[in-house]
Design a protein around this motif. Structure first.
Motif, PDB file in Angstrom:
ATOM      1  N   ARG A   4       0.839  -1.191   0.000  1.00 23.70           N
ATOM      2  CA  ARG A   4       0.000   0.000   0.000  1.00 23.70           C
ATOM      3  C   ARG A   4       0.878   1.247   0.000  1.00 23.70           C
ATOM      4  O   ARG A   4       0.649   2.177  -0.762  1.00 23.70           O
ATOM      5  N   GLY A   5       1.917   1.205   0.847  1.00 20.94           N
ATOM      6  CA  GLY A   5       2.816   2.345   0.936  1.00 20.94           C
ATOM      7  C   GLY A   5       3.475   2.626  -0.400  1.00 20.94           C
ATOM      8  O   GLY A   5       3.509   3.767  -0.878  1.00 20.94           O
ATOM      9  N   ALA A   6       3.973   1.538  -1.044  1.00 21.32           N
ATOM     10  CA  ALA A   6       4.640   1.688  -2.337  1.00 21.32           C
ATOM     11  C   ALA A   6       3.680   2.294  -3.354  1.00 21.32           C
ATOM     12  O   ALA A   6       4.043   3.162  -4.157  1.00 21.32           O
ATOM     13  N   LEU A   7       2.434   1.872  -3.267  1.00 22.73           N
ATOM     14  CA  LEU A   7       1.423   2.375  -4.193  1.00 22.73           C
ATOM     15  C   LEU A   7       1.238   3.878  -4.018  1.00 22.73           C
ATOM     16  O   LEU A   7       1.178   4.633  -4.997  1.00 22.73           O
ATOM     17  N   TYR A   8       1.169   4.306  -2.747  1.00 23.75           N
ATOM     18  CA  TYR A   8       1.007   5.741  -2.491  1.00 23.75           C
ATOM     19  C   TYR A   8       2.179   6.528  -3.064  1.00 23.75           C
ATOM     20  O   TYR A   8       2.009   7.570  -3.684  1.00 23.75           O
ATOM     21  N   PHE A   9       3.391   6.012  -2.829  1.00 33.15           N
ATOM     22  CA  PHE A   9       4.565   6.719  -3.341  1.00 33.15           C
ATOM     23  C   PHE A   9       4.519   6.786  -4.870  1.00 33.15           C
ATOM     24  O   PHE A   9       4.856   7.811  -5.468  1.00 33.15           O
ATOM     25  N   ALA A  10       4.081   5.678  -5.495  1.00 32.85           N
ATOM     26  CA  ALA A  10       3.975   5.666  -6.954  1.00 32.85           C
ATOM     27  C   ALA A  10       2.984   6.733  -7.420  1.00 32.85           C
ATOM     28  O   ALA A  10       3.214   7.429  -8.413  1.00 32.85           O
ATOM     29  N   LEU A  11       1.885   6.866  -6.668  1.00 29.38           N
ATOM     30  CA  LEU A  11       0.877   7.857  -7.040  1.00 29.38           C
ATOM     31  C   LEU A  11       1.442   9.273  -6.963  1.00 29.38           C
ATOM     32  O   LEU A  11       1.203  10.098  -7.849  1.00 29.38           O
ATOM     33  N   VAL A  12       2.220   9.530  -5.880  1.00 30.30           N
ATOM     34  CA  VAL A  12       2.819  10.858  -5.738  1.00 30.30           C
ATOM     35  C   VAL A  12       3.781  11.120  -6.899  1.00 30.30           C
ATOM     36  O   VAL A  12       3.774  12.193  -7.514  1.00 30.30           O
ATOM     37  N   ALA A  13       4.578  10.095  -7.226  1.00 29.95           N
ATOM     38  CA  ALA A  13       5.518  10.242  -8.340  1.00 29.95           C
ATOM     39  C   ALA A  13       4.761  10.544  -9.627  1.00 29.95           C
ATOM     40  O   ALA A  13       5.146  11.415 -10.418  1.00 29.95           O
ATOM     41  N   LEU A  14       3.640   9.843  -9.792  1.00 31.00           N
ATOM     42  CA  LEU A  14       2.823  10.040 -10.989  1.00 31.00           C
ATOM     43  C   LEU A  14       2.292  11.471 -11.056  1.00 31.00           C
ATOM     44  O   LEU A  14       2.304  12.116 -12.114  1.00 31.00           O
ATOM     45  N   ALA A  15       1.855  11.972  -9.884  1.00 27.38           N
ATOM     46  CA  ALA A  15       1.333  13.338  -9.835  1.00 27.38           C
ATOM     47  C   ALA A  15       2.414  14.332 -10.234  1.00 27.38           C
ATOM     48  O   ALA A  15       2.167  15.277 -10.985  1.00 27.38           O
ATOM     49  N   LEU A  16       3.644  14.097  -9.731  1.00 29.03           N
ATOM     50  CA  LEU A  16       4.740  15.002 -10.071  1.00 29.03           C
ATOM     51  C   LEU A  16       5.083  14.897 -11.559  1.00 29.03           C
ATOM     52  O   LEU A  16       5.309  15.910 -12.230  1.00 29.03           O
ATOM     53  N   LEU A  17       5.091  13.658 -12.066  1.00 28.58           N
ATOM     54  CA  LEU A  17       5.362  13.463 -13.500  1.00 28.58           C
ATOM     55  C   LEU A  17       4.315  14.185 -14.325  1.00 28.58           C
ATOM     56  O   LEU A  17       4.630  14.868 -15.316  1.00 28.58           O
ATOM     57  N   GLY A  18       3.060  14.045 -13.896  1.00 29.07           N
ATOM     58  CA  GLY A  18       1.972  14.704 -14.612  1.00 29.07           C
ATOM     59  C   GLY A  18       2.187  16.206 -14.641  1.00 29.07           C
ATOM     60  O   GLY A  18       2.036  16.863 -15.682  1.00 29.07           O
ATOM     61  N   THR A  19       2.560  16.767 -13.479  1.00 22.61           N
ATOM     62  CA  THR A  19       2.832  18.201 -13.429  1.00 22.61           C
ATOM     63  C   THR A  19       3.938  18.557 -14.409  1.00 22.61           C
ATOM     64  O   THR A  19       3.861  19.570 -15.117  1.00 22.61           O
ATOM     65  N   GLY A  20       4.985  17.713 -14.438  1.00 21.13           N
ATOM     66  CA  GLY A  20       6.091  17.970 -15.345  1.00 21.13           C
ATOM     67  C   GLY A  20       5.640  17.951 -16.798  1.00 21.13           C
ATOM     68  O   GLY A  20       5.973  18.834 -17.579  1.00 21.13           O
ATOM     69  N   LEU A  21       4.846  16.930 -17.131  1.00 24.38           N
ATOM     70  CA  LEU A  21       4.455  16.765 -18.523  1.00 24.38           C
ATOM     71  C   LEU A  21       3.484  17.842 -18.969  1.00 24.38           C
ATOM     72  O   LEU A  21       3.618  18.428 -20.041  1.00 24.38           O
ATOM     73  N   PHE A  22       2.478  18.120 -18.110  1.00 20.55           N
ATOM     74  CA  PHE A  22       1.399  19.004 -18.566  1.00 20.55           C
ATOM     75  C   PHE A  22       1.638  20.455 -18.203  1.00 20.55           C
ATOM     76  O   PHE A  22       1.099  21.330 -18.839  1.00 20.55           O
ATOM     77  N   SER A  23       2.431  20.682 -17.143  1.00 18.58           N
ATOM     78  CA  SER A  23       2.684  22.072 -16.781  1.00 18.58           C
ATOM     79  C   SER A  23       4.120  22.392 -17.173  1.00 18.58           C
ATOM     80  O   SER A  23       4.385  22.777 -18.304  1.00 18.58           O
ATOM     81  N   SER A  24       5.058  22.249 -16.242  1.00 19.94           N
ATOM     82  CA  SER A  24       6.441  22.407 -16.669  1.00 19.94           C
ATOM     83  C   SER A  24       7.340  21.639 -15.717  1.00 19.94           C
ATOM     84  O   SER A  24       6.976  21.393 -14.570  1.00 19.94           O
ATOM     85  N   TRP A  25       8.503  21.266 -16.219  1.00 20.64           N
ATOM     86  CA  TRP A  25       9.400  20.464 -15.393  1.00 20.64           C
ATOM     87  C   TRP A  25       9.980  21.275 -14.257  1.00 20.64           C
ATOM     88  O   TRP A  25      10.264  20.752 -13.190  1.00 20.64           O
ATOM     89  N   THR A  26      10.176  22.587 -14.491  1.00 24.78           N
ATOM     90  CA  THR A  26      10.714  23.396 -13.389  1.00 24.78           C
ATOM     91  C   THR A  26       9.714  23.424 -12.238  1.00 24.78           C
ATOM     92  O   THR A  26      10.101  23.320 -11.078  1.00 24.78           O
ATOM     93  N   VAL A  27       8.425  23.570 -12.575  1.00 19.12           N
ATOM     94  CA  VAL A  27       7.411  23.581 -11.507  1.00 19.12           C
ATOM     95  C   VAL A  27       7.438  22.260 -10.752  1.00 19.12           C
ATOM     96  O   VAL A  27       7.476  22.216  -9.515  1.00 19.12           O
ATOM     97  N   PHE A 369       2.641  18.875  -2.166  1.00 24.44           N
ATOM     98  CA  PHE A 369       2.102  18.898  -3.524  1.00 24.44           C
ATOM     99  C   PHE A 369       0.723  19.562  -3.530  1.00 24.44           C
ATOM    100  O   PHE A 369       0.439  20.458  -4.321  1.00 24.44           O
ATOM    101  N   PHE A 370      -0.129  19.130  -2.596  1.00 25.21           N
ATOM    102  CA  PHE A 370      -1.469  19.710  -2.530  1.00 25.21           C
ATOM    103  C   PHE A 370      -1.412  21.196  -2.175  1.00 25.21           C
ATOM    104  O   PHE A 370      -2.129  22.004  -2.743  1.00 25.21           O
TER     105      PHE A 370
END
Lengths: 430, 275, 336
Positions: A4-27, A369-370
Motif C-alpha cells: 500500500r505504501g509503495a502504491l502511495y509513493f507511486a501515485l505521488v511520483a505520478l502526480a509530479l510526472l503529470g505536473t512535469g508533462l502538462f505544466s512544466s518540469w521546473t514547476v 504537492f497539494f
C-alpha cells in the motif's frame, strides 16, 4: 514498507510526472525539492510525536534557527561591522550569558535572601548588558544598511551550515526540553509555541544578526548557477545534443542537483531513523511510549529519553530549515508563519501516519504537492463558479481574490477527513 | 497500541494541551435477547454471562445476584472473583451475552445506566464517587439532578442520616476525610430517592471504627425501605448485617444463603473467612 | 518631581491600556479554560473562533451603518454583537456535531482532540480569510473618547493628559459584566453546576443523570459568546486583522495556564498578569520616570526594557517562571 505504501509513493511520483508533462518540469522539480525538505521536517516531528508522543508546536522556530545557521556559516563576514561594534557585541553577549549562569548558580547556592539577590543580579546584569549592547548594535547596523548592516557569517561553504543549523535548533530544543519536560506532566506544547514565537521575533528584530526583516539575500549555493551553465559552451552543446533549450535545461539541471542532494540527506535520515527504531534504544522509546509507568518502574530515566528524542527531532527540523534557506538562497524571517511551518508539518505527519517514517515522508511530499496545487485548482474552481456572473460584480471579484485562501480550508479538511476515517494515517505504524 | 486508534495518545502527557482529570471511563454496554423466570426479588441479575466490551472475554458465568425489598444483600468472594463486575452488570455496565436484569418485575436488561437511575437505582462507585471540587451541598444537589420536584426534604433526611455533612455542607467535598467522603457518596446516591442502592466496597480504605459506623448507617438506610446490594472485601462484618449473601468464585455463584447461614457454613468459613 | 503628572502618565499609558488588554485576554482565556475543563483539551482553534465572531459582528455592523442604524455615542458594533454570537454559536455547535462529537463517542484520547482542533483551526482560518480577506478592517464608530487628553488637561490644569478611549472603557465594563454573569451562572444555576460536576467527574455526572451532550452544547454556546465578545472588543480597541487573532493564541494560552488550566478565576488573573507585564516591560518609561525622579536622575534614553516586538516573549517568560515554581498555576488548576 507495504504494498500500500509503495502504491502511495507511486501515485505521488505520478502526480509530479503529470505536473512535469502538462505544466512544466521546473514547476514539478520545485515542488519536489520543497517536498523533500518538508519530508525531512515531518521526519523530525514524527521522531518526537511518533516515537515519544511529544507535542511540538514550535516547528517554525526550529526551522528558522536552522536557516539562521546556514546564513551564519555561509555569508561572508562584514569586516567593517566587526570593527565597528563586533567586539563590544560579543562582550555584551558574554555579559548576558554570564548573568544567566550566575543567576542559576546563585539560585542553587544561596538559601537565604536568594530572591532579592537574584533580582539585584539580574537587574545589574541587564543594565550592564544594555549599556554595552545598544551602542554596539547601533554601530553595526549603521554600516551600509542597504546591503549589510550586520556582522555577516563565517564565509564557509553553505553545506557546513546544514549541521550548524541542526546544532542551533538542537541547542534551543535542549533549553526548552530541560525546562518543559519532566515535571509531573509536561508543558512542552505551550513552551514550544512560545519559543517559536521568540525565535522568529529575534530574527525579525535583531538586524545585527541576520538583517532582520530586510532579509539576507544571496546565500551561496552548493550547486552551479544557471547563468554559469548557460555560459558554458560544453553545457550548451550537451543540451542541444539532447534537443533541449539550454535556458530551461540549466534551470532543470540546477534543480535536479538540489533534488539529488536533498534525496541523499533524506535517505540517510530515514536509514538512521529506521536503524534507531530497531535498536535497543528505539525499543526502549516505544516501551516508554506504550507504558511509561512500567518503563519507569524498570528504572529507565524517562525524562532523559524524552529530552534526547526532542533534541534529535528538533535538530532534524533545523537541518531542514538550513536546507530550505540554501534552496531559496535567502533568509526571510517574516515568512516563518506557524500555520505554514508548524501546523502544516503536523498535517503532513498525521496524514502520512504517525510513528511511521515512510508515512512521514509520504505525507511531507504529498501534502506539499497539494499545498502548492490547491491554489491553481481553487483559482480554476472560482473561475468556473463565477463564469456566469457579470464582469463587474463585486461578488465575482471577491471570490476570485479569495481563491488563494482555499488552501488553508483544504488542508484543514484533509486533516479532519484523514483523522476520522484513517486515524493511523495513510501508512500506519506496524 | 490499543484496538481503538482514536484512543492512541502515544504516551503524551502534556498537561498544557490535554486534561486527564475527571475523564469518563464508563462504557455503556447492555442487552441480550434472553429472559428467564426466577423469584420475586426486587432487583435481580439473573443468570448473567458476559464481559467488558463487545469482544472481551466472559468474566461472569451464569451468575445470579438478587436483593429483596428493604433487605441487604452482600456479594463476597476472593480477589478477582468478579464481585464488582456482577454488580456493575446489574447496572448496565457490562455486555451481557446471556441472562437478564429485572427491577421490580420489569425487564431493564436493555437500559443504559442513566436510564436505570431514572428507574430508581442508585450506584456508588468504589472510587471517584464524589465531586471533589464542589461543596457537600452541591454534591447532594447534583445527586438530585434528575428530580424536578423539591428535594429539600430529601436533603434534610440525608443530613439527619449523616449529621456531620450538615456541619460541612459548604466545604469542598475533596477536603473531607475518607469516611466522610463515603458518606457524601452514599448521600449523593440517596438524593434520587432510589428504590435500590448499589454500593461498591463502601468501606474500602477506611478505619475499622469508621467501617462499623458506615455499616450502621447502611442498616438505617435499608430500614427506610431501600434495598441494598453491596460488594464487600470485609466479608465477615458484611455478612453479619446481610439478609442474603452471595459468594462468587471465578465469576460464578459458589455459595448462596442468608448472611448468618453463610457465616455458619463450615466450607465458606474455611475457604473465604479464614477459619 | 511631579508625582501627580507621573501618576496621570502612568494611568494613561500603562494602566488603562493594560487593563483593557487584560480584559480581552481574560475573556479569551476563559473560553480556552472552559473547553479544557469540560471537553478536556486545549482548543487550538480558539483564536480563529474569536476572529470568526468578530468578523460576523463587523459584517453586521457595516450593514447597520449602511442602513443608518446607530446607538451613538456607543459603537454600532455593540448592537451587532448578538448576531455575531448567534452565528459563532451556530458555527461551533455545528462543528461539534460534525467533528468533535464523533471522537467523544469513540472515547478518543484528549490529544487526538487537540489534533482535531488543529484541523478545525485551518478550516476556520481559511473561512475567515475567504470571507473578509486578510487586511485590516476598521469598524469602530460613535464617540472616540470618554475623556480626551485635552479635556482632561483643561479640567485639571495638569501638564499630562489622560485619555480614555471609548473602546477601552467599553472593554473593561463589558468584561466585568460578562465575568460576573459567567460566575453567577457556574456557581448558582443548576445547569452551571452540572457543568462543573461534569468537569470534575464525568462518570459520576453520568450516574447522577446529567446529560453529557447537553453540558457540551451549553459549554460551546458560552465559549462562542465569550470568543465573539473578546474578539469584537479586541478589534474595536486595536484593529481587526485575522492574523493577529491567530497570534493571540499564545498570550491567551499563557493566561489560562498561568492562572491554572480549567480554573475560570485563574484565567482572569492570568489574563491581567500577562497583560500588565507585557505592557510594563515594553513601555518606554522615560516620561513617567522624568516626572517622578529628581531631575538629575532622569533617564536619557527611552527607558524601555524590551522593544514591543518582544511582547510575546514576556508572556512566555512569565509562563515559564510560574510553571517552574508553581506547576499547577497561580490558582489550583487541573493537574499539570
Amino acid at each position: 514498507m507495504t504494498m500500500r505504501g509503495a502504491l502511495y509513493f507511486a501515485l505521488v511520483a505520478l502526480a509530479l510526472l503529470g505536473t512535469g508533462l502538462f505544466s512544466s518540469w521546473t514547476v514539478a522539480l520545485t515542488i519536489l525539492n520543497m517536498g523533500l525538505i518538508s519530508a525531512i521536517m515531518s521526519l523530525g516531528v514524527n521522531l518526537q510525536w511518533g516515537y515519544a508522543g511529544l507535542f511540538n508546536v514550535g516547528v517554525a522556530g526550529f526551522v528558522a534557527l536552522g536557516g539562521l545557521g546556514a546564513v551564519l556559516m555561509s555569508m561572508s563576514p562584514v569586516g567593517e561591522a566587526w570593527s565597528a561594534g563586533g567586539g563590544r557585541l560579543v562582550l555584551a553577549l558574554v555579559i548576558a550569558l554570564g548573568t544567566l549562569v550566575g543567576a542559576i548558580a546563585l539560585w542553587k547556592r544561596l538559601s537565604r535572601y536568594r530572591v532579592p539577590a537574584l533580582v539585584v543580579l539580574l537587574l545589574v546584569g541587564f543594565f550592564a548588558y544594555r549599556a554595552v549592547f545598544d551602542p554596539a548594535v547601533e554601530a553595526i547596523e549603521a554600516v551600509d544598511p542597504s546591503v549589510t548592516g550586520y556582522l555577516g557569517g563565517l564565509g564557509l561553504p553553505v553545506l557546513f551550515g546544514w549541521p550548524f543549523g541542526a546544532l542551533l535548533a538542537a541547542g534551543a530544543a535542549w533549553i526548552v526540553g530541560k525546562t518543559a519536560l519532566g515535571l509531573r506532566s509536561d508543558y512542552l506544547a505551550i513552551a514550544t509555541l512560545g519559543i517559536a514565537e521568540i525565535v522568529v521575533a529575534v530574527l525579525k528584530n535583531e538586524d545585527w544578526l541576520a538583517r532582520g526583516v530586510k532579509n539576507v539575500y544571496g546565500v551561496p549555493r552548493p550547486v552551479p548557477y544557471e547563468i554559469d551553465l548557460q555560459n558554458s559552451t560544453r553545457f550548451v552543446e550537451w543540451m542541444q545534443n539532447w534537443g533541449f533549450d539550454p535556458v530551461v535545461g540549466s534551470a532543470v539541471v540546477v534543480k535536479l542537483c538540489y533534488s539529488a542532494l536533498f534525496l541523499v540527506v533524506l535517505l540517510a535520515l530515514i536509514w538512521m531513523a529506521e536503524m534507531a527504531l530497531r535498536s535497543p534504544w528505539g525499543r526502549l522509546m516505544r516501551a516508554i511510549r506504550d507504558n511509561e509507568e512500567a518503563a519507569e518502574a524498570m528504572g529507565k530515566d524517562v525524562t532523559r529519553r524524552h529530552l534526547q528524542i526532542f533534541v534529535l527531532g528538533s535538530a532534524v527540523c533545523g537541518l531542514a530549515g538550513a536546507m530550505m534557506v540554501t534552496l531559496d538562497g535567502q533568509l526571510t524571517p517574516g515568512a516563518y508563519q506557524p500555520l505554514r511551518f508548524t501546523f502544516l508539518i503536523w498535517v503532513m505527519v498525521i496524514v502520512g501516519g504517525s510513528g511511521n517514517n515512510w508515512g512521514a515522508v509520504l505525507g511531507g511530499i504529498l501534502i506539499w504537492f497539494f499545498w502548492v496545487q490547491v491554489e491553481p485548482m481553487g483559482q480554476w474552481l472560482m473561475q468556473a463558479i463565477t463564469a456566469g456572473m457579470a464582469e463587474d460584480s463585486d461578488l465575482r471579484s471577491h471570490l476570485l481574490d479569495s481563491a488563494a485562501h482555499m488552501r488553508l480550508l483544504t488542508m484543514g479538511l484533509v486533516l479532519l477527513i484523514v483523522l476520522r476515517f484513517s486515524p493511523r494515517g495513510l501508512i500506519p505504524e506496524k | 497500541m490499543s484496538g481503538n486508534p482514536y484512543q492512541d495518545d502515544r504516551g503524551n502527557k502534556d498537561a498544557t494541551i490535554t486534561n486527564p482529570s475527571g475523564r469518563g471511563e464508563i462504557e455503556v454496554s447492555t442487552g441480550t435477547g434472553h429472559g428467564s423466570h426466577t423469584a420475586e426479588a426486587f432487583l435481580i441479575g439473573d443468570s448473567m454471562t458476559g464481559g467488558y466490551g463487545k469482544s472481551g472475554p466472559d468474566i461472569l458465568h451464569d451468575c445470579t445476584v438478587a436483593v429483596n425489598k428493604g433487605e441487604i444483600a452482600v456479594i463476597v468472594g476472593p480477589n478477582g472473583a468478579g464481585k464488582s463486575t456482577a454488580m456493575k452488570a446489574t447496572f448496565g455496565m457490562l455486555n451481557l451475552r446471556q441472562g437478564s436484569v429485572r427491577l421490580d418485575g420489569e425487564d431493564i436488561t436493555g437500559l443504559t445506566p442513566q436510564a436505570r437511575v431514572v428507574k430508581g437505582m442508585g450506584f456508588v462507585p468504589q472510587t471517584h464517587n464524589i465531586f471533589t471540587s464542589m461543596s457537600v451541598q452541591e454534591n447532594l444537589e447534583m445527586g438530585a439532578f434528575i428530580r424536578t420536584d423539591n428535594f429539600k426534604t430529601t436533603m434534610e433526611q440525608v443530613f439527619d442520616l449523616f449529621p456531620i455533612l450538615r456541619d460541612k455542607r459548604n466545604q469542598p467535598a475533596g477536603e473531607l476525610s475518607g469516611g466522610q467522603r463515603q458518606q457524601v457518596a452514599v448521600g449523593r446516591a440517596l438524593m434520587t430517592q432510589p428504590k435500590v442502592l448499589l454500593l461498591d466496597e463502601p468501606t474500602a480504605g477506611v478505619s475499622p471504627i469508621v467501617m462499623d459506623e458506615l455499616f450502621d448507617r447502611i442498616i438505617e438506610v435499608a430500614r427506610t425501605g431501600i434495598s441494598i446490594l453491596m460488594v464487600e472485601q470485609n466479608a465477615r462484618q458484611a455478612l453479619e448485617i446481610a439478609d442474603k449473601g452471595y459468594v462468587l468464585v471465578q465469576g460464578a455463584n459458589a455459595h448462596t444463603g442468608t448472611g448468618k447461614g453463610l457465616l455458619a457454613d463450615e466450607e465458606v468459613r474455611k475457604s473465604f473467612l479464614g477459619g | 518631581m511631579d508625582f501627580l503628572n507621573a501618576l496621570v502618565a502612568l494611568t494613561n499609558f500603562v494602566i488603562i491600556p493594560a487593563t483593557a488588554y487584560g480584559s480581552q485576554l481574560a475573556l479569551g482565556a476563559l473560553g480556552v479554560t472552559l473547553i479544557y475543563g469540560i471537553l478536556r483539551f486545549s482548543n487550538f482553534a480558539h483564536g480563529d473562533t474569536m476572529a470568526f465572531g468578530a468578523m460576523v459582528t463587523i459584517l453586521v455592523t457595516w450593514a447597520f451603518q449602511k442602513m443608518g442604524v446607530s446607538i451613538a455615542p456607543l459603537p454600532t458594533a455593540l448592537l451587532a454583537l448578538p448576531f455575531g454570537i448567534a452565528a459563532t454559536a451556530a458555527l461551533v455547535i455545528g462543528t461539534d456535531r460534525a467533528v468533535y462529537r464523533f471522537y467523544r463517542e469513540k472515547k478518543a484520547a484528549p490529544v487526538t482532540l487537540v489534533i482535531v482542533s488543529m484541523g478545525v483551526m485551518f478550516v476556520m482560518n481559511g473561512l475567515v480569510r475567504f470571507i473578509i480577506g486578510v487586511d485590516d478592517q476598521r469598524f469602530g464608530d460613535g464617540a472616540r473618547f470618554i475623556i480626551s487628553a485635552r479635556d482632561f488637561k483643561e479640567m485639571t490644569g495638569l501638564r499630562e493628559g489622560l485619555a480614555i478611549k471609548t473602546s477601552a472603557g467599553l472593554t473593561i465594563i463589558t468584561a466585568v459584566i460578562v465575568v460576573a454573569a459567567l460566575f453567577w451562572f457556574l456557581n448558582k444555576t443548576r445547569t452551571g453546576k452540572s457543568m462543573r460536576a461534569y468537569s470534575d467527574n464525568e462518570d459520576l455526572a453520568l450516574l447522577s443523570g446529567i446529560n453529557p451532550e447537553r453540558v457540551v452544547m451549553v459549554t460551546w454556546l458560552i465559549v462562542a459568546a465569550l470568543a465573539t465578545i473578546a474578539g469584537t472588543l479586541y478589534g474595536l480597541d486595536k484593529s481587526f486583522k485575522p492574523f493577529t487573532y491567530f497570534q493571540l493564541l499564545l498570550p491567551i494560552f499563557a493566561s489560562a495556564i498561568v492562572g491554572g488550566l480549567g480554573n475560570p478565576l485563574g484565567a482572569i488573573a492570568g489574563g491581567f498578569l500577562i497583560a500588565y507585564s507585557e505592557v510594563a516591560v515594553t513601555y518606554a518609561w522615560k516620561k513617567v520616570l522624568t516626572y517622578s525622579l529628581p531631575e538629575s536622575f532622569a533617564p536619557e534614553g527611552l527607558a524601555q526594557l524590551l522593544s514591543t516586538d518582544y511582547k510575546h516573549a514576556v508572556s512566555f517568560v512569565i509562563l515559564i517562571i510560574v510553571l517552574l515554581f508553581k506547576p499547577t498555576g497561580l490558582f489550583k488548576g487541573k493537574s499539570v
